[in-house]
Design an enzyme around this catalytic site. Structure first.
Site, short mmCIF file in Angstrom:
data_model
loop_
_atom_site.label_atom_id
_atom_site.label_comp_id
_atom_site.label_asym_id
_atom_site.label_seq_id
_atom_site.Cartn_x
_atom_site.Cartn_y
_atom_site.Cartn_z
N ASN A 100 0.82 -1.21 0.00
CA ASN A 100 0.00 0.00 0.00
C ASN A 100 0.86 1.27 0.00
O ASN A 100 1.64 1.51 0.92
CB ASN A 100 -0.89 -0.04 1.25
CG ASN A 100 -2.06 0.92 1.19
OD1 ASN A 100 -2.25 1.60 0.18
ND2 ASN A 100 -2.84 0.96 2.25
N ARG A 103 -14.01 -5.87 15.24
CA ARG A 103 -13.03 -4.87 15.70
C ARG A 103 -13.71 -3.52 15.79
O ARG A 103 -14.46 -3.14 14.88
CB ARG A 103 -11.89 -4.80 14.67
CG ARG A 103 -10.72 -3.97 15.12
CD ARG A 103 -9.76 -3.68 13.97
NE ARG A 103 -10.21 -2.52 13.21
CZ ARG A 103 -9.43 -1.81 12.39
NH1 ARG A 103 -8.17 -2.18 12.21
NH2 ARG A 103 -9.91 -0.78 11.74
N TYR A 154 -7.85 7.38 12.98
CA TYR A 154 -7.74 6.17 12.18
C TYR A 154 -8.92 5.21 12.38
O TYR A 154 -9.32 4.90 13.49
CB TYR A 154 -6.45 5.44 12.56
CG TYR A 154 -6.45 4.00 12.12
CD1 TYR A 154 -6.71 2.99 13.04
CD2 TYR A 154 -6.26 3.67 10.80
CE1 TYR A 154 -6.76 1.68 12.63
CE2 TYR A 154 -6.30 2.36 10.39
CZ TYR A 154 -6.56 1.37 11.30
OH TYR A 154 -6.61 0.08 10.90
N ASP A 160 -7.89 -2.09 17.59
CA ASP A 160 -6.58 -1.97 16.94
C ASP A 160 -5.94 -0.64 17.35
O ASP A 160 -6.45 0.43 17.01
CB ASP A 160 -6.78 -2.01 15.41
CG ASP A 160 -5.47 -1.99 14.64
OD1 ASP A 160 -4.40 -1.86 15.26
OD2 ASP A 160 -5.52 -2.09 13.39
N HIS A 189 -2.96 0.33 16.41
CA HIS A 189 -2.22 0.79 15.23
C HIS A 189 -0.87 1.40 15.59
O HIS A 189 -0.47 2.44 15.06
CB HIS A 189 -3.07 1.79 14.42
CG HIS A 189 -2.99 1.55 12.94
ND1 HIS A 189 -2.36 2.41 12.09
CD2 HIS A 189 -3.43 0.55 12.18
CE1 HIS A 189 -2.42 1.96 10.85
NE2 HIS A 189 -3.08 0.81 10.88
N GLU A 192 -4.85 -5.15 19.49
CA GLU A 192 -3.98 -5.32 18.32
C GLU A 192 -2.91 -4.25 18.23
O GLU A 192 -3.20 -3.06 18.39
CB GLU A 192 -4.88 -5.27 17.07
CG GLU A 192 -4.13 -5.33 15.77
CD GLU A 192 -5.07 -5.30 14.57
OE1 GLU A 192 -6.21 -5.80 14.69
OE2 GLU A 192 -4.66 -4.78 13.52
N GLU A 251 1.53 -6.93 11.92
CA GLU A 251 1.31 -6.57 10.51
C GLU A 251 2.47 -5.78 9.90
O GLU A 251 2.56 -5.67 8.68
CB GLU A 251 -0.03 -5.84 10.31
CG GLU A 251 -0.12 -4.48 10.95
CD GLU A 251 -1.49 -3.83 10.77
OE1 GLU A 251 -2.50 -4.45 11.17
OE2 GLU A 251 -1.55 -2.74 10.22
N ARG A 278 0.08 -11.87 13.98
CA ARG A 278 -0.77 -11.45 12.87
C ARG A 278 0.03 -10.73 11.78
O ARG A 278 -0.27 -9.61 11.37
CB ARG A 278 -2.00 -10.67 13.32
CG ARG A 278 -1.77 -9.55 14.28
CD ARG A 278 -3.06 -8.87 14.66
NE ARG A 278 -3.94 -8.61 13.53
CZ ARG A 278 -3.72 -7.69 12.62
NH1 ARG A 278 -2.63 -6.96 12.64
NH2 ARG A 278 -4.58 -7.50 11.64
C1 GCO Z 1 -5.57 -3.74 9.83
C2 GCO Z 1 -4.57 -2.70 9.48
C3 GCO Z 1 -4.79 -2.00 8.18
C4 GCO Z 1 -3.57 -1.15 7.81
C5 GCO Z 1 -3.36 -1.13 6.34
C6 GCO Z 1 -2.18 -0.29 5.93
O1 GCO Z 1 -5.53 -4.17 10.95
O2 GCO Z 1 -6.33 -4.14 8.95
O3 GCO Z 1 -4.18 -1.95 10.56
O4 GCO Z 1 -5.99 -1.31 8.14
O5 GCO Z 1 -3.72 0.14 8.29
O6 GCO Z 1 -3.21 -2.44 5.90
O7 GCO Z 1 -1.99 -0.39 4.56
MG MG Z 2 -4.09 -3.35 12.23
#
Ligand code: GCO
Ligand code: MG
Length: 420
Positions: free
Chosen positions: A38, A148, A160, A228, A230, A254, A280, A301
Site C-alpha cells: 500500500n 473490531r 484512524y 486496533d 495501530h 492489536e 502486521e 498477525r
Molecule cells: C488492519 C490494518 C490496516 C492497515 C493497512 C495499511 O488491521 O487491517 O491496521 O488497516 O492500516 O493495511 O496499509
Molecule cells: Mg491493524
C-alpha cells in the site's frame, strides 16, 4: 517444467493492486500471486520486473523453497517491505502452480483441513459510541461473531479507522493538493500530499475504555470485540490501556507498539491479562521469534503479503504452535484476493489458527481479480479448485490503470510526527 514469463500487472479497480502472473512451458499452466504494498506499489513492481523476473526464467516452478531461499539470501541485502512483498507475490503464484499441477487445493498441499470453516472478523466504527454500537449490531446481523471496534476521539481529527468498513480503515487517499483533515499542510507548497491526521494519546487513552464499557453494557458479553491501537502507544501507555480494558474481555488488543519495540511487550504482560496480537509490520520470522518464545503475545498477525508468502508464514505458524500462540494473519483491503485466498488456505491447514481478518471487495475487484474467499455465518471458505482458486482478468485490469495514492500521515497537536 520451466518458468517462461513473469508478468507484473498493476491495476486500480478502486485501489491499486500489484498482480504477479507466472507462466510455464506447460500449455495453460500459470499461477497468480499478489504483491501489493500500500502506497509503494511501483517500488515492488519495479523490483519484480527489473531484478526478480530475469532470475526466474527457465527455473523449475516446483522448487518453491529453493526459489524462496535464492530470492531472500541471494541478493545479500536482506528483507524489508519492498523485497519481502515482491517475494510474497512470487511465492503465492508458485503455490498456485503447484496446486494446479497436483490437481489439489493449496490447503491440501499444506497438510489438509484442520477445520470446516475459518473464523473471520470485520471492522465497525463510528464518530461516537452510539454509531459504533449500531455498526456492531449491523455486523452481528450480517453473521459476524467477532468485530473490531474503532471510534473517533474527541479532539483528534480524522482518527484512524472510524469509517467502519475494513476497506475504509485500510484506505489510501489519492493525491490532492491541500488534502488534510486537520487543515495542516505537511509540505505547505500546495502540491500532492497525503491526508494528515492529528492524534494525541491522552484523549485516546480516556476514550477507548469508555467505548468498551458502553459496548459491553449495550451488547452484552457474547459478541467478541476487540480494538486496533495501530502502533501508536508507548510501552507504559499500552500497559495502562491493556489493564483498563481487562473488564471488557477483548478478543485481543492489536498492535499496541511500534514493530521495533519487541522487548517492551514484557511491560504490558506484567500489568495485564488482556490478550495481545502483533505483527502486521513484521517482515520475517526473526521479527516474530522473541514474542513467541517468551509468550509475550497470544496472536501472531503478520501479513503474508509482506513476509514472503505462504512459505514463511507456515514456518511462523509452526514456531507459534510450539509456544501456544495462535495465528491471526492480516487481511485488509490493501492486499489482493490472491493473498486473501492464501491466508484462508493456510488457516485451514493450521492447527493453531486463531482468527482471520477479512474484507468484502467491491464489484470492480471481483471483475479484475476473481475468486476471493467467501463469507457465510461467521466463517470463510475457499474454492476446492486446484491451486488457490483466484485469477486475473488482464483485459479488465487494463481498464483500471494505476493511480498514485498515499497512506495518511499523523502528527501530534504540536505538529510533530506521529505513527499513522
Ligand atoms: C488492519 C490494518 C490496516 C492497515 C493497512 C495499511 O488491521 O487491517 O491496521 O488497516 O492500516 O493495511 O496499509
Ligand atoms: Mg491493524
Amino acid at each position: 517444467m520451466k518458468i517462461t514469463e513473469v508478468r507484473v500487472i498493476v491495476t486500480c479497480p478502486t485501489r491499486n493492486y500489484v498482480v504477479v502472473k507466472i507462466l510455464t512451458d506447460e500449455p495453460g499452466l500459470y499461477g497468480v500471486g499478489d504483491a501489493t504494498l500500500n502506497g509503494r506499489e511501483l517500488a515492488v513492481a519495479t523490483a519484480l520486473k527489473e531484478h526478480i523476473a530475469p532470475l526466474l526464467i527457465g527455473r523449475d516452478p516446483d522448487r518453491i523453497e529453493d526459489i524462496w531461499q535464492m530470492l531472500f539470501r541471494g541478493p545479500y541485502w536482506r528483507g524489508g517491505p519492498v523485497q519481502m512483498t515482491a517475494l510474497a507475490g512470487i511465492d503465492i503464484a508458485l503455490w498456485d502452480i503447484k496446486g494446479k499441477r497436483a490437481g489439489m487445493p493449496v490447503y491440501s498441499l499444506l497438510g489438509g483441513k484442520t477445520r470446516d470453516g475459518v473464523l473471520a472478523y470485520t471492522h465497525a466504527g463510528g464518530s461516537d459510541f452510539n454509531e459504533v454500537e449500531d455498526d456492531v449490531r449491523r455486523k452481528i446481523a450480517a453473521g459476524f461473531k467477532v468485530v473490531r471496534c474503532q471510534v473517533a476521539i474527541p479532539g483528534n481529527a480524522g482518527t484512524y479507522g472510524t469509517g467502519g468498513g475494513a476497506e475504509a480503515a485500510s484506505a489510501t487517499w489519492r493525491e490532492q493538493p491541500g488534502n488534510s483533515h486537520s487543515g495542516r499542510s505537511a509540505w505547505g507548497d500546495g502540491g500532492p500530499m497525503p491526508m494528515v491526521e492529528t492524534w494525541e494519546p491522552a484523549p485516546y487513552l480516556r476514550t477507548i475504555p469508555r467505548l468498551f464499557a458502553h459496548l459491553r453494557d449495550q451488547l452484552g458479553d457474547e459478541i467478541e470485540l476487540f480494538h486496533d491501537v495501530h502502533e501508536r502507544l508507548t510501552p507504559i501507555q499500552a500497559a495502562r490501556l491493556a489493564k483498563e480494558l481487562e473488564p471488557y474481555h477483548l478478543f485481543f488488543l492489536e498492535d499496541c507498539l511500534r514493530p521495533e519495540h519487541k522487548e517492551s511487550f514484557r511491560l504490558i504482560r506484567n500489568h495485564s491479562t488482556t490478550p495481545l496480537a502483533m505483527g502486521e509490520l513484521f517482515h520475517s520470522r526473526w521479527d516474530c521469534v522473541p514474542l513467541l518464545t517468551e509468550q509475550l503475545i497470544d496472536f501472531i498477525r503478520c501479513d503474508l503479503g509482506h513476509i514472503g508468502g505462504i512459505t514463511e508464514a507456515q514456518k511462523i505458524a509452526h514456531i507459534a504452535e510450539t509456544f501456544y500462540v495462535q495465528t491471526a494473519w492480516h487481511g485488509p483491503g490493501d492486499i489482493g484476493p490472491a493473498m486473501h485466498a492464501a491466508n484462508v488456505h493456510l488457516d485451514f491447514a493450521t492447527a493453531n489458527f486463531g482468527i482471520q481478518e477479512m474484507v468484502s471487495f467491491p464489484a470492480q475487484v471481483h471483475e479484475v481479480l476473481p475468486g476471493a474467499p467467501t463469507f457465510e455465518r461467521g466463517y470463510l471458505q475457499v474454492s476446492d479448485k486446484p491451486g488457490l482458486g483466484t485469477d486475473v482478468n488482464e483485459e479488465a485490469a487494463a481498464k483500471y490503470p494505476y493511480e498514485r495514492a498515499y497512506l495518511p500521515m499523523t502528527r501530534r497537536a504540536d505538529g510533530s510526527m506521529m505513527d499513522w
